[in-house]
Each structure stands twice: as structure tokens, then as C-alpha cells.
Design an enzyme around this catalytic site. Structure first.
Site, PDB file in Angstrom:
ATOM      1  N   TYR A   1      37.700  40.390  37.261  1.00  0.00           N
ATOM      2  CA  TYR A   1      36.461  40.022  37.950  1.00  0.00           C
ATOM      3  C   TYR A   1      35.644  39.063  37.117  1.00  0.00           C
ATOM      4  CZ  TYR A   1      33.514  43.167  35.070  1.00  0.00           C
ATOM      5  OH  TYR A   1      32.831  43.763  34.043  1.00  0.00           O
TER       6      TYR A   1
ATOM      7  N   ARG B   1      53.438  52.780  46.081  1.00  0.00           N
ATOM      8  CA  ARG B   1      52.734  52.913  44.805  1.00  0.00           C
ATOM      9  C   ARG B   1      53.722  52.917  43.646  1.00  0.00           C
ATOM     10  NH1 ARG B   1      51.523  56.568  41.094  1.00  0.00           N
ATOM     11  NH2 ARG B   1      49.599  56.235  39.878  1.00  0.00           N
TER      12      ARG B   1
ATOM     13  N   ARG C   1      36.889  31.355  32.190  1.00  0.00           N
ATOM     14  CA  ARG C   1      37.206  32.713  31.739  1.00  0.00           C
ATOM     15  C   ARG C   1      38.014  33.459  32.806  1.00  0.00           C
ATOM     16  NH1 ARG C   1      32.393  36.525  29.879  1.00  0.00           N
ATOM     17  NH2 ARG C   1      32.002  36.556  32.123  1.00  0.00           N
TER      18      ARG C   1
ATOM     19  N   LYS D   1      38.682  40.252  31.487  1.00  0.00           N
ATOM     20  CA  LYS D   1      37.606  40.873  32.261  1.00  0.00           C
ATOM     21  C   LYS D   1      38.242  41.705  33.383  1.00  0.00           C
ATOM     22  CE  LYS D   1      32.840  39.745  33.533  1.00  0.00           C
ATOM     23  NZ  LYS D   1      32.224  40.875  32.873  1.00  0.00           N
TER      24      LYS D   1
ATOM     25  N   GLU E   1      30.792  45.707  21.107  1.00  0.00           N
ATOM     26  CA  GLU E   1      29.878  45.135  22.098  1.00  0.00           C
ATOM     27  C   GLU E   1      29.211  46.274  22.837  1.00  0.00           C
ATOM     28  OE1 GLU E   1      32.108  42.911  25.070  1.00  0.00           O
ATOM     29  OE2 GLU E   1      33.794  44.276  24.876  1.00  0.00           O
TER      30      GLU E   1
ATOM     31  N   LEU F   1      34.740  41.161  24.996  1.00  0.00           N
ATOM     32  CA  LEU F   1      34.677  40.122  26.025  1.00  0.00           C
ATOM     33  C   LEU F   1      33.970  38.903  25.427  1.00  0.00           C
ATOM     34  CD1 LEU F   1      35.308  39.653  29.083  1.00  0.00           C
ATOM     35  CD2 LEU F   1      32.845  39.875  29.399  1.00  0.00           C
TER      36      LEU F   1
ATOM     37  N   HIS G   1      54.260  51.424  39.680  1.00  0.00           N
ATOM     38  CA  HIS G   1      53.476  50.815  38.603  1.00  0.00           C
ATOM     39  C   HIS G   1      53.831  49.355  38.401  1.00  0.00           C
ATOM     40  CE1 HIS G   1      52.464  54.960  37.995  1.00  0.00           C
ATOM     41  NE2 HIS G   1      51.636  54.665  36.995  1.00  0.00           N
TER      42      HIS G   1
HETATM   43  N1  PDD Z   1      29.367  42.262  32.149  1.00  0.00           N
HETATM   44  N2  PDD Z   1      30.850  42.591  27.323  1.00  0.00           N
HETATM   45  C1  PDD Z   1      31.171  43.325  28.408  1.00  0.00           C
HETATM   46  C2  PDD Z   1      32.036  44.534  28.217  1.00  0.00           C
HETATM   47  C3  PDD Z   1      30.685  42.953  29.675  1.00  0.00           C
HETATM   48  O1  PDD Z   1      31.022  43.678  30.744  1.00  0.00           O
HETATM   49  C4  PDD Z   1      29.839  41.832  29.790  1.00  0.00           C
HETATM   50  C5  PDD Z   1      29.298  41.364  31.103  1.00  0.00           C
HETATM   51  C6  PDD Z   1      29.524  41.101  28.636  1.00  0.00           C
HETATM   52  C7  PDD Z   1      28.649  39.873  28.668  1.00  0.00           C
HETATM   53  O2  PDD Z   1      29.361  38.788  29.197  1.00  0.00           O
HETATM   54  P1  PDD Z   1      28.615  37.590  29.961  1.00  0.00           P
HETATM   55  O3  PDD Z   1      27.573  37.101  29.053  1.00  0.00           O
HETATM   56  O4  PDD Z   1      29.691  36.603  30.194  1.00  0.00           O
HETATM   57  O5  PDD Z   1      28.037  38.158  31.217  1.00  0.00           O
HETATM   58  C8  PDD Z   1      30.058  41.501  27.413  1.00  0.00           C
HETATM   59  C9  PDD Z   1      29.083  41.842  33.505  1.00  0.00           C
HETATM   60  C10 PDD Z   1      27.755  41.231  33.693  1.00  0.00           C
HETATM   61  C11 PDD Z   1      29.383  42.979  34.447  1.00  0.00           C
HETATM   62  O6  PDD Z   1      30.231  43.792  34.106  1.00  0.00           O
HETATM   63  O7  PDD Z   1      28.820  43.019  35.525  1.00  0.00           O
END
Ligand code: PDD
Length: 282
Positions: free
Chosen positions: A30, A98, A49, A146, A178, A202, A100
């Protein structure tokens, strides 16, 4: 109205197969893109990304940048809110059963997008800052993807919620990785410090943008490991994301950080962030 597989339709009319691998396995990725007054902020960076995340799970780009821009425009035109976000999700699609492994068959990806109103810092929060907690990072090694697989992030965020905090800062072997949905910065002796880019975090678009803004303001920036005690003894803590921008954290695990109010370096970078946004919009 939402976007699903080439169509704009009311949320209530959206249908996805229960065999969708996103639903069954969390097999998808996402993005979340801020949109200010209808204009997508740092769109190219977000789409790059997205491509990286798709490639990492052996999927290809499904739409062009122009197609994404048109979808974002249509979704955001429905709501006049000045600050919105676009959530977009691509899963590998529905298989015949289903299993994997997704095998050799070419599944049709499921592509979904919706607009969400952003709730940015209130005037009061700008004065007081917010609270965060720390909790162990129990995630896998490929957090640069992501992925929609977010169970450890959800459990960490829920711990923060139950302790009246806005974020859970994750610690891996005593070092900050993070937040559950954000990147983390600290300020110590007027230096801005954030964990280095690795596959374990991330690569936040906001993180990268802030590093650029801080350099423009001649603030010394270091990308280096932050220990738990560095975090506890920092002058300022910020968490950053596309959905929440830059949040000053003034309490960590119920203890006061710095002077207990948002610090001067936060104020300086925050002002520059808002100024850069205005410039982008004009
Ligand atoms: N999340 N680290 C993680 C684990 C995140 O889920 C996010 C952002 C960030 C910051 O990334 P960015 O600056 O590119 O938004 C760092 C989004 C907003 C979400 O999960 O909705």
C-alpha cells in the site's frame, strides 16, 4: 466514492472476493499520499516507493503515474477538506483456492484507493506536544516493503492507544527502528538524528523531506543508530509520517522529554515544512 479495479463507485457497492490474497494472506502492498487542496504532495516519491514495494514482492506496476494522478484527483474532488490523504492498496488478487504459493499463474491484481480526511496537529497540541511509548519491535526484516501485513504494528499501536499515547516507538535490541506507523527523529545538542536507512525500516517520504529541509536550515543531521537511552535523554523527539506530518513528542513512557513542550528545532523545521507546502501549492 472509492476506486476499485478501474471503477469509481460508492463504498457500499464495492465487492472483493474472499479468495483475494490480500484478505487471506495480507499478500499486497500500500501507499498513503498526502493531498493538500487537491494536490498530491511528493507524489513521484510515493509512486517510486510503490514500485519498489511491488518489485520486492514480485509484482509489477499496475497503473501509470498519470493514471494514479487522475484517480487521486477524482477521489479528492469529492471533499473540500484542505488536507486529505489517499490510501491505495494493491494485492496479488484472487487465486482459485487458498494456497500459500501463488504459483505460475498470472492473477489479476486487486487495486483499491480511497480518500481520507487528515487530522493534523491542533493548536493545543502544537503547544503541549503529544505522548509516545516504547515497545519491542517484533516485525520481520523487510520493513522497507510497505506491506499490508501490519499485525505487529497494529498490536504496538494498540498498546499506545491504551496508554493514551499517540505512537509506539519500536526498539530492536535496545535501538530505535521507527514508530508503528511513523519514522522517529531525536534532537540532541541541536543535532537532528534519525536511524539510518536499512531494510528494517520504512524509507519514509516525510523522513527524507525533513532531512532535506533541516539541511536547508543548516541544522546538522545525522543518520545513525539511536539507543534507548539516547531516546530517553534527548532534548526533542519527533515522529513523522505523510498522514501526521511532524509530531513533537513531549512525554515518553509517561516521563517528560526535554523541557516538556515542543522544542525550538521542531518549531524551526515545522515552520519550514509548512512554508514548503505553501510554496508547492502556489
Ligand atoms: N505510515 N514507518 C512506518 C512503519 C509507517 O507505516 C509510516 C507511514 C512511516 C512514515 O512514512 P511516510 O513518511 O512515507 O508516510 C514510517 C502510513 C502513513 C500509514 O501506514 O498509513
Amino acid at each position: 466514492m472509492i476506486y476499485l479495479n478501474g471503477q469509481f463507485l460508492p463504498l457500499a457497492d464495492a465487492r472483493i472476493s474472499p479468495l483475494d490474497r490480500g484478505f487471506l494472506f495480507g499478500d499486497g502492498v500500500y501507499e498513503f499520499i498526502p493531498v493538500y487542496h487537491g494536490k498530491a504532495f511528493l507524489l513521484i516519491e510515493h509512486l517510486q516507493r510503490l514500485t519498489r514495494s511491488l518489485e520486492a514482492i514480485n509484482m509489477k506496476d499496475v497503473l501509470t503515474a498519470k493514471q494514479w494522478a487522475d484517480i487521486i484527483h477524482t477521489l479528492c474532488a469529492q471533499d473540500p477538506a484542505p488536507a486529505q490523504g489517499i490510501y491505495l492498496q494493491i494485492t496479488r488478487g484472487a487465486g482459485p483456492n487458498r494456497q500459500h504459493a501463488y504459483g505460475a499463474q498470472d492473477l489479476t491484481p486487486t487495486v483499491f484507493a480511497m480518500a481520507i480526511t487528515l487530522h493534523l496537529l491542533s493548536d493545543m497540541e502544537r503547544k503541549t506536544g503529544l505522548s509516545a511509548i516504547t515497545t519491542p519491535d517484533t516485525r520481520w526484516e523487510n520493513c522497507y516493503i510497505k506491506s499490508i501485513n501490519l499485525l505487529p504494528n497494529i498490536l504496538a499501536a494498540q498498546q499506545a492507544y491504551t496508554r493514551d499515547a499517540c505512537e509506539a516507538i519500536l526498539l530492536d535490541n535496545g535501538y530505535v527502528t521507527e514508530g508503528s506507523s511513523s519514522n522517529v527523529f531525536i534532537v540532541k545538542n541541536n543535532m537532528l538524528i534519525t536511524a539510518p536507512k536499512s531494510q528494517g525500516i520504512l524509507w519514509g517520504i516525510t523522513r527524507e523531506f525533513i532531512l532535506q529541509l533541516a539541511q536547508e536550515k543548516n541544522i546538522t543531521c545525522l543518520e545513525k543508530p539511536i539507543s534507548e537511552s539516547d531516546l530517553q535523554n534527548s532534548d526533542e523527539i519527533w515522529i513523522t509520517s505523510s498522514g501526521r506530518e511532524i509530531i513533537p513528542i513531549t512525554k515518553l513512557n509517561e516521563k517528560i522529554i526535554g523541557t516538556g513542550i515542543p522544542g525550538p528545532i521542531w518549531q524551526q523545521v515545522e515552520n519550514h515544512y509548512q512554508y514548503s507546502k505553501e510554496k508547492f501549492l502556489s
